[in-house]
Motif scaffolding. Structure first.
Motif: not given
Length: 285
Positions: A60, A63-64, A66-71
């Motif tokens: 994770w 993945i976290a 990546f998610w931080r980058s997306i938002w």
């Protein structure tokens, strides 16, 4: 042919090189060993315990990131749109002889290197920087705000860095807009909000979409703003990739794998958008 040659040498060859590196083995002192391996992708998606001998469980951590980058990129795009659209509209509605001056003012920051601009932003936001000095002087706050090394600081850095990428394409669309349509809507008793929603925004939609793409994509892979303004706790995918190619402690195959995953995600998003646009144009036709 010259254009295709430049694209092939400057774009296709580096991407293919990264793709090949992502399937190689890490060399202990940095670099790669030319032995095929899926270890880099396994490291990204799987956690196998301290000694690497446990069954695969979802990793994770990355993945976290990546998610931080997306938002973060999505929020930077939204903020740029909220500021960029009225700014572009204002510039496009100025007298023709003054518009070049306004565009010139928008592009002035790009006369300075992005690194210098990001460092300047850090100077502005630090505890004893000008922003806190002004707020303290006005009595808005009693003690300095800790802004640097936060997600907010990263967001400010992304927003500041890429706002012109939103303004310029929207300005180009608004400049071609026929303002007689707005006058006709007003004659038919349409409110300003209705005119904006039903007439102006659909007309300048290509510029809005281009601006969103131009802000979102570089924000997603940015590493200067997270490194200088966010610190280690606010890593983004660009920072993660950069770290893998620095010094002997780097992991080139893992950095290349993360790059390919990022590139694949961006291409999928763009393909989905292009398909939806094609369907919309086909339906309109």
């Amino acid at each position: 042919m010259p254009a295709w040659a430049v694209l092939g040498v400057m774009v296709l060859v580096p991407v293919l090189l990264m793709l090949v590196y992502s399937f190689l083995t890490k060399e202990f002192r940095g670099g790669v060993i030319w032995e095929p391996s899926l270890a880099a992708y396994d490291q990204f998606f799987c956690s196998r315990g301290l000694f690497g001998d446990e069954p695969c469980t979802i990793e994770w951590t990355y993945i976290a990131i990546f998610w931080r980058s997306i938002w973060q990129a999505g929020l930077a795009t939204l903020l740029s749109l909220l500021i960029g659209l009225p700014t572009a509209y204002y510039i496009a509605t100025r007298p023709a002889k003054t518009r070049p001056l306004w565009v010139f003012l928008i592009t002035i920051p790009y006369w300075v290197n992005l690194l210098i601009r990001t460092v300047s932003m850090k100077f502005m936001l630090r505890d004893n920087g000008p922003l806190n000095d002004v707020l303290l002087g006005l009595g808005v706050i009693d003690s300095p705000l800790t802004i640097v090394n936060t997600n907010f600081a990263v967001q400010m850095g992304l927003f500041y860095s890429y706002l012109p990428f939103m303004v310029l394409p929207i300005y180009a669309s608004v400049e071609r807009y026929d303002f007689n349509l707005s006058e006709a809507a007003a004659d038919l008793y349409a409110s300003k909000l209705t005119t904006l929603r039903r007439i102006l925004l659909p007309a300048v939609k290509p510029g809005v979409i281009a601006g969103c793409i131009l802000v979102f994509v570089p924000s997603l892979g940015s590493f200067l703003a997270p490194d200088l303004l966010g610190g280690a706790r606010n890593f983004m995918i660009g920072s993660l990739i950069e770290e893998q190619f620095k010094g002997n402690a780097g992991n080139w195959p893992f950095g290349a794998a993360a790059s390919m995953i990022l590139l694949t995600m961006v291409l999928v998003l763009l393909l989905i958008f292009a398909r939806q646009q094609a369907k919309a144009q086909k339906g309109a036709g």
